[in-house]
Motif scaffolding. Sequence first.
Motif, short mmCIF file in Angstrom:
data_model
loop_
_atom_site.label_atom_id
_atom_site.label_comp_id
_atom_site.label_asym_id
_atom_site.label_seq_id
_atom_site.Cartn_x
_atom_site.Cartn_y
_atom_site.Cartn_z
N LEU A 78 0.85 -1.18 0.00
CA LEU A 78 0.00 0.00 0.00
C LEU A 78 0.89 1.24 0.00
O LEU A 78 1.86 1.30 0.74
N VAL A 79 0.52 2.22 -0.81
CA VAL A 79 1.30 3.45 -0.90
C VAL A 79 0.54 4.58 -0.22
O VAL A 79 -0.63 4.85 -0.55
N ILE A 80 1.18 5.24 0.74
CA ILE A 80 0.62 6.40 1.42
C ILE A 80 1.46 7.61 1.03
O ILE A 80 2.67 7.62 1.24
N SER A 81 0.82 8.63 0.47
CA SER A 81 1.57 9.81 0.05
C SER A 81 1.39 10.96 1.04
O SER A 81 0.34 11.10 1.66
N GLY A 82 2.44 11.79 1.15
CA GLY A 82 2.42 12.94 2.05
C GLY A 82 3.64 12.93 2.94
O GLY A 82 4.37 11.93 3.01
N GLN A 83 3.88 14.03 3.65
CA GLN A 83 5.12 14.16 4.41
C GLN A 83 4.96 14.25 5.92
O GLN A 83 5.93 14.09 6.65
N ASP A 84 3.77 14.50 6.42
CA ASP A 84 3.63 14.70 7.86
C ASP A 84 3.98 13.43 8.63
O ASP A 84 3.66 12.32 8.20
N MET A 85 4.66 13.58 9.78
CA MET A 85 5.06 12.44 10.58
C MET A 85 3.88 11.60 11.05
O MET A 85 4.03 10.41 11.34
N VAL A 86 2.68 12.18 11.09
CA VAL A 86 1.50 11.43 11.51
C VAL A 86 1.22 10.30 10.53
O VAL A 86 0.70 9.24 10.91
N LEU A 87 1.58 10.48 9.25
CA LEU A 87 1.39 9.42 8.26
C LEU A 87 2.31 8.24 8.54
O LEU A 87 1.94 7.09 8.26
N ASP A 88 3.49 8.50 9.07
CA ASP A 88 4.37 7.41 9.47
C ASP A 88 3.76 6.61 10.63
O ASP A 88 3.86 5.39 10.68
N ILE A 89 3.13 7.34 11.55
CA ILE A 89 2.48 6.66 12.68
C ILE A 89 1.30 5.83 12.18
O ILE A 89 1.10 4.69 12.62
N LEU A 90 0.52 6.38 11.25
CA LEU A 90 -0.58 5.62 10.66
C LEU A 90 -0.05 4.35 10.00
O LEU A 90 -0.62 3.26 10.17
#
Length: 308
Positions: A78-90
């Motif tokens: 699965l590819v998640i795009s964006g830069q906020d660190m919250v996306l890494d946590i997700l």
Amino acid sequence: MTMEISYTIEEVSQLLKVSKLTVYDLVKKGELPVFRVGRQMRMQASDLDNYMKSNKTVVSQVPIVETYLSEVKDPSHLVISGQDMVLDILGKYMEKDNAYPILRSNAGSLNGLISMYNGQCNIVSVHMYDGDTGEYNLPYVKKILVGYPYVLLNLLSRKAGLYVQKGNPLNIQSWSDLNQEHVTIINREKGSGARILLDEQLRINHIPSKNIHGYLNEEKSHLSVASAVSAGKADVGVGHEKAAKIVGIDFIPLITERYDLVILKNTNNEKLIGTVKAILSSQQFQSEINAIGDYDISQTGSVIYETF
């Protein structure tokens, strides 16, 4: 002489949310370059930013996907795009609880949506301001994902505005203050939410971009823009509050932006949508995000818009 911002080992460990022993180990392996001031080791902000860009998923160390995601072919990821660190946590929650292998992309909001339209991205984070309606995200999503059913979920809200040097020596307070001979900006790349916010504010304030000194000078992350302002390479930049606090410069809040996630609705994504909704709505996830600070989670997990 301008000096680039630098961090101590303890500050780096706080930024990366790992122990100091982990940071020392990365330094020993040569993955994080440092310099010494007396007996103290310090790290330049640009080196830390480069490290974070090249190791975007902190759990499984999966590779960064190129901006346009043109080489993503493996349907098992699965590819998640964006830069906020919250996306890494997700991504961490999704990998741990549901065995989803995650790839992370640095693509900006607009480029991420285009990749989704072309079938190259599974979850797109967006924060795009529409100057005509004053609304975030939905006007763009409706125009780009024509013919696709989708759901728009709120991830969080955050303050966006202007990075200025400590003490705000030029007394910059508004978008119109950018239209001055003695003010130089550092911009974000085309397709990023911060670039769209700036361009829309220039448009509705009737300021030609050619009047803005530094408009063509670009960086590819909030932290890089904030660091450029701190180092005296520019007087002002556009971004969100968190990066200003990390770098230690002043921040002029001008708008609250809604940061949302887009997922296409199809048979293959039914489980994915349910999983993301459950994670976003969970007390554990929200508590972890709230602990970071400077994020509004009052709408986190709510459905902003959904096609049927």
